[in-house]
Design a protein around this motif. Structure first.
Motif, mmCIF file in Angstrom:
data_model
loop_
_atom_site.group_PDB
_atom_site.id
_atom_site.type_symbol
_atom_site.label_atom_id
_atom_site.label_comp_id
_atom_site.label_asym_id
_atom_site.label_seq_id
_atom_site.Cartn_x
_atom_site.Cartn_y
_atom_site.Cartn_z
ATOM 1 N N LEU A 12 3.469 5.646 -5.804
ATOM 2 C CA LEU A 12 3.264 5.595 -7.254
ATOM 3 C C LEU A 12 2.168 6.544 -7.680
ATOM 4 C CD1 LEU A 12 3.355 1.874 -8.352
ATOM 5 C CD2 LEU A 12 4.706 3.774 -9.219
ATOM 6 N N LEU A 13 1.176 6.662 -6.807
ATOM 7 C CA LEU A 13 -0.007 7.415 -7.163
ATOM 8 C C LEU A 13 0.209 8.906 -6.978
ATOM 9 C CD1 LEU A 13 -2.825 6.424 -7.960
ATOM 10 C CD2 LEU A 13 -3.500 6.850 -5.622
ATOM 11 N N LEU A 62 0.828 -1.208 0.000
ATOM 12 C CA LEU A 62 0.000 0.000 0.000
ATOM 13 C C LEU A 62 0.864 1.259 0.000
ATOM 14 C CD1 LEU A 62 -2.852 -0.979 2.447
ATOM 15 C CD2 LEU A 62 -2.986 -0.669 -0.011
ATOM 16 N N ILE A 112 -9.580 -3.890 8.732
ATOM 17 C CA ILE A 112 -10.070 -5.100 8.078
ATOM 18 C C ILE A 112 -9.477 -6.354 8.693
ATOM 19 C CG2 ILE A 112 -10.071 -6.348 5.914
ATOM 20 C CD1 ILE A 112 -9.981 -3.658 4.546
ATOM 21 N N MET A 141 -1.174 9.443 2.771
ATOM 22 C CA MET A 141 -2.061 8.494 2.121
ATOM 23 C C MET A 141 -1.736 7.071 2.551
ATOM 24 S SD MET A 141 -3.101 8.480 -1.737
ATOM 25 C CE MET A 141 -4.038 7.167 -2.414
ATOM 26 N N LEU A 149 -6.986 1.701 7.279
ATOM 27 C CA LEU A 149 -8.089 0.891 6.742
ATOM 28 C C LEU A 149 -7.744 -0.594 6.804
ATOM 29 C CD1 LEU A 149 -9.546 2.475 3.511
ATOM 30 C CD2 LEU A 149 -10.811 1.416 5.352
ATOM 31 N N LEU A 150 -6.503 -0.907 6.392
ATOM 32 C CA LEU A 150 -6.061 -2.301 6.390
ATOM 33 C C LEU A 150 -6.170 -2.884 7.790
ATOM 34 C CD1 LEU A 150 -4.738 -4.542 4.713
ATOM 35 C CD2 LEU A 150 -2.535 -3.682 5.463
ATOM 36 N N LEU A 182 2.018 1.738 -3.447
ATOM 37 C CA LEU A 182 0.924 2.231 -4.285
ATOM 38 C C LEU A 182 0.736 3.728 -4.078
ATOM 39 C CD1 LEU A 182 -1.553 1.758 -6.111
ATOM 40 C CD2 LEU A 182 -2.865 1.314 -4.062
ATOM 41 N N LEU A 198 -4.367 4.408 4.257
ATOM 42 C CA LEU A 198 -4.632 3.065 3.731
ATOM 43 C C LEU A 198 -4.283 1.998 4.764
ATOM 44 C CD1 LEU A 198 -3.490 3.387 0.021
ATOM 45 C CD2 LEU A 198 -5.792 3.296 0.938
#
Lengths: 671, 222
Positions: free
Chosen positions: B115-116, B109, B147, B136, B143-144, B112, B140
């Motif tokens: 990269l983003l 993540l 979950i 960011m 959030l991970l 990512l 993320l």
């Protein structure tokens, strides 16, 4: 002006129908008003057709979407369909004044009937995609409400659900088609769409979606399933309009897109339409042949006739793309002629069916019979209608099918090998459909009007005399069937003017031999004159009558009529609808409908009768719709599980969606 | 401001510390350790906000730093400690995914995010770009964490770690008004209260805080 006033009057009548719904006087007033408005619209359409080619200037009204006004325009094509729609609408309105006015379910029709007429006319007048689709939905929803007017029967509710689903599907397809033609710029007026250049894939999708959308409304196989359910469910004068006219409005949409807005449809689509039309014609009439319900039989026959007209349109596309504008014009004139004819005789037959139903309360063929003596007006009008729909000369149905066949005979001249071989096959299908249609209507007419009554209600039909408004409407329509057959050249000349902008060439079907002969290909290859046929036929008939009465003996001889071998006067010994169609069921039923006949014989000594039962399966339902329904249920079951996920599960879904989207963004950013 | 300058390097260091704390959250096996790590992250966040206030010469960011320090680094961890002790919650973390895989997902993540964010913000200042990428990643990873952890307390912590990421993004972009921070802080507080009530009710009715146990009580499931 006249047209605008009539349309406004229709909307007003709908309001009157809503406000003063339940009373009988409202019912009569609204239908009389509709008749006046339809006649005014009919005159408007005829005047425009008479004024020669060229369209009226577009009228722009500040209605609809805020950034786009509503555009209306009347050209020859829409004027022709306006004549078709409003002729039948006027007939159905006048008929409706007297029809079943005491029944509660007919009262529920009163407010929606004018709206339905308004919707159909507005579709024809619309000059932008937005107004077209809105009017189209007006037409669909108003007719849907009338299908539901007798909502207590579960069968009608089922029909309404299927109709609603199919109507939504059709509109969705048309919306896609128009959206693709409008392009990214959103040019939704028809004038802008005519100019637009389409790339290969959108052009293909435009035609596909137009065929699916308009075809589902017109009842082309395999999108016809709603039609035989929904059309009979409405009161008969509405059924007449739905079957006779609403399907034509759908064909108008198809013609408008394929020949006007899109313009250059490749010949493969013509071939596809011809196959669809041929299959619709044969399957439609086969379904009709095995029906026991009078109105459903007529609805299935609509599928057949729409198929016939679509064969003409498909052939027109093929010829046009092959650079043969004269033959394209011939095929299109044939198709349009059939559209006009079918709107008249199908309206007539539905109105006659309505008269039969209101006199006997019976829709099943097996409960009718012997009505010709009890209802002579209805019986005579229905006989003319049945002969016309069976394409018997000198009536109108023959002329249009003959013209389409003449165009089909020129099909082998097309440059593509597939068409050289395919067109005769479609011709054979058309011929088969014509023969089966004749059988179907011999059966329907014979069972309903001839023989002896099969039920007490049918025997007492003369206790409920048909009101004058209903009788006269049927008589006028029957007369029109004869006139359109007897004066074919007048009709084809008018249609040639309509077809001219579509093919870019003026083509007179009567060019070679002149009035009153139709000689579409050349003076030597095939010619027909309904006018001559009527004149000569009348003359011969008169001579025969004079000879028979003049030369024959005057002595009266009385004897028993031949009793066909039935010694006793029992109605059950007559042919029934089922037994009449049994030979054809043996031929086609086994392969097309997977029909199985089983006979239950009683044990020796038992006194119960033997029973013959027939089980038939609709191949379209089993092959196409059942798998779709199963797939939807399957997906719905899977999706349903998503209602019972854990909090973590929902978070996981959101998270993975987010990550997926981010991945897409990241991937798109790569140089 | 770019690499080599002290302001940039320090901001980068602190931002990276927040992210490291975020990753650290993923492999804690004890509830108290999770809360302590969260407190450490909040502390780092407060430092980041304070440093940005100093660098950008924006005094309102000191308020943000103060909020982060008081609420997140002190009140919330103490409250959670108190809750856990009072309720006698089982103190080990139950994972839905093995620690190793979770860590790998976390690293992916971060990759990512980089990269983003880096290509999108090509025209922005270097510090903003780096900080946004770090922020960011923190979001993320929060959030991970929500979950992959079964326990309700760890989900609350994951949620607040996610908020930390948002605040990190807010402070490192120039000119973000204070309203945002206050509302975010309040939302965390509200969430805290709500979850607190939630814990009590869960405990009253089901005698556990494991969400999987709760689910079996909803009438829909067998």
């Amino acid at each position: 002006m006249l047209i605008a006033a009539s349309l406004a009057a229709l909307v007003l009548l709908a309001v009157v129908g809503v406000v003063a719904g339940g009373r009988e006087i409202t019912h009569r007033l609204v239908h009389a008003g509709c008749a006046v408005a339809s006649i005014a619209l009919l005159i408007g359409g005829l005047t425009h057709l008479g004024a020669g080619p060229g369209g009226s200037p577009a009228i722009v009204l500040p209605l609809g979407l805020p950034w786009m006004a509503a555009h209306f325009r009347l050209d020859n094509l829409s004027a022709l369909f306006m004549v078709v729609v409003d002729l039948a609408a006027a007939a159905a309105s006048i008929y409706g004044i007297g029809y079943c006015r005491h029944l509660p379910q007919v009262r529920r029709v009163t407010p929606f009937f004018p709206l339905f007429l308004f919707g159909m006319n507005a579709v024809l007048l619309a000059d932008d995609a937005f107004m077209f689709l809105v009017s189209w939905e007006f037409m669909s929803l108003a007719s849907w409400l009338m299908v539901l007017s007798d909502h207590k029967s579960a069968e009608n509710r089922h029909a309404a659900v299927i109709y609603l689903v199919m109507a939504a599907f059709g509109t969705f397809c048309l919306l896609t088609s128009f959206g693709l033609m409008a392009g990214a710029g959103g040019a939704y007026t028809f004038a802008a769409m005519r100019q637009a250049e389409l790339a290969a894939v959108p052009a293909f999708l435009v035609v596909l979606m137009a065929v699916l959308g308009a075809g589902s409304k017109a009842g082309l196989v395999p999108l016809h399933v709603w039609l035989p359910l929904a059309h009979p469910a409405a009161p008969s004068h509405v059924s007449a309009l739905m079957s006779g006219v609403m399907t034509k409005v759908a064909l108008y949409g198809l013609i408008r897109i394929l020949f006007d807005l899109h313009g250059e449809v490749p010949w493969e689509w013509g071939a596809a339409l011809m196959v669809i039309g041929g299959v619709s014609a044969v399957l439609g009439v086969l379904y009709a042949l095995f029906q026991d319900d009078l109105k459903r039989l007529l609805a299935y026959s609509t599928v057949e006739n729409v198929g016939v007209a679509v064969i003409g349109l498909g052939l027109g596309i093929a010829f046009k793309d092959a650079g043969e504008p004269a033959l394209a014009a011939l095929a299109l004139v044939g198709g349009l002629y059939h559209i006009v004819n079918h709107s008249i005789f199908k309206t007539l037959l539905f109105l006659a069916a309505g008269a039969v139903i209101s006199a006997t309360g019976e829709r099943r063929l097996s409960g009718l019979g012997g009505l010709l003596n009890r209802m002579p007006w209805t019986g005579t009008a229905a006989l003319i209608g049945a002969a016309a729909i069976s394409a018997l000369p000198p009536l109108n149905g023959f002329v249009s099918e003959w013209l389409i066949l003449q165009a089909l005979f020129k099909g082998p001249g097309l440059p593509h090998w597939a068409m050289k071989f395919g067109v005769p096959v479609v011709g054979a299908m058309l011929a088969l459909a014509g023969a089966l249609a004749a059988t179907c209507f011999v059966r329907a007419y014979g069972i309903v009007f001839l023989g002896r009554p099969r039920s007490l209600a049918a025997a007492q039909a003369d206790l409920h005399p048909t009101p004058a408004s209903m009788r006269w409407t049927m008589a006028v329509l029957a007369l029109l069937c004869i006139l359109l057959g007897a004066l074919p050249v007048t009709v084809t000349d008018a249609l040639s003017a309509v077809v001219q902008p579509m093919t870019g060439m003026h083509f007179a079907v009567s060019a070679d031999l002149g009035w009153p002969w139709l000689s579409p290909v050349s003076s030597t290859r095939g010619s027909y004159s309904g006018t001559m046929l009527v004149m000569v036929g009348t003359a011969l008939f008169a001579i025969a009558v004079v000879l028979a009465h003049g030369l024959g003996t005057r002595r009266v001889r009385r004897a028993d009529a031949w009793d066909c071998g039935h010694r006793e006067d029992i109605p059950e010994t007559q042919y029934t609808g089922q037994s009449f169609s049994q030979p054809l069921r043996r031929v086609f039923g086994g392969s097309v409908f997977l029909a199985r006949e089983t006979v239950e014989m009683p044990e020796p000594g038992e006194r119960s009768p033997a029973r013959l039962s027939v089980r038939m399966i609709d191949p379209v339902w089993v092959g196409l719709y059942d798998p779709i329904v199963r797939a939807i249920n399957f997906i719905a079951d899977r999706v349903n599980r998503m209602q019972f996920l854990t909090v973590r599960g929902y978070l996981l879904m959101m998270f993975s969606t987010l990550v997926f989207m981010l991945l897409v963004v990241a991937w798109r950013q790569q140089p | 401001m770019g690499a080599g300058q002290i302001s940039y390097d320090v901001a980068h260091l602190i931002g990276a510390t927040v992210l490291m704390a975020g990753l650290q959250l993923l492999y804690q096996r004890r509830l108290f350790a999770v809360i302590n790590t969260f407190a450490f992250q909040a502390l780092a966040l407060a430092a980041a906000a304070g440093w940005q206030a100093h660098v950008q010469d924006a005094p309102h960011l000191y308020v943000t730093a103060g909020i982060a320090l008081v609420f997140k680094a002190m009140i919330v961890p103490f409250a959670l400690h108190w809750l856990i002790e009072k309720l006698g919650i089982h103190r080990s973390v139950e994972t839905a995914m093995s620690i190793g895989w979770t860590m790998m997902a976390g690293v992916a993540l971060v990759a990512l995010s980089i990269l983003l964010v880096l290509p999108v913000t090509a025209n922005a200042a270097a510090l903003t770009r780096e900080s946004l990428a770090l922020a960011m990643s923190v979001v993320l990873i929060g959030l991970l964490m929500m979950i992959t952890r079964r326990n309700a307390v760890t989900q609350v912590v994951g949620f607040m770690a996610l908020e930390n990421g948002l605040i990190l993004a807010a402070v490192s972009a120039k000119g973000m008004p204070l309203v945002v921070e206050i509302s975010v802080a309040f939302s965390v507080l509200v969430a805290m209260t709500l979850f607190g009530i939630f814990f009590f009710r869960i405990r009253e009715r089901f005698d556990t805080l494991d969400i999987n146990d709760v689910e079996t009580y909803r009438g829909d499931r067998q």
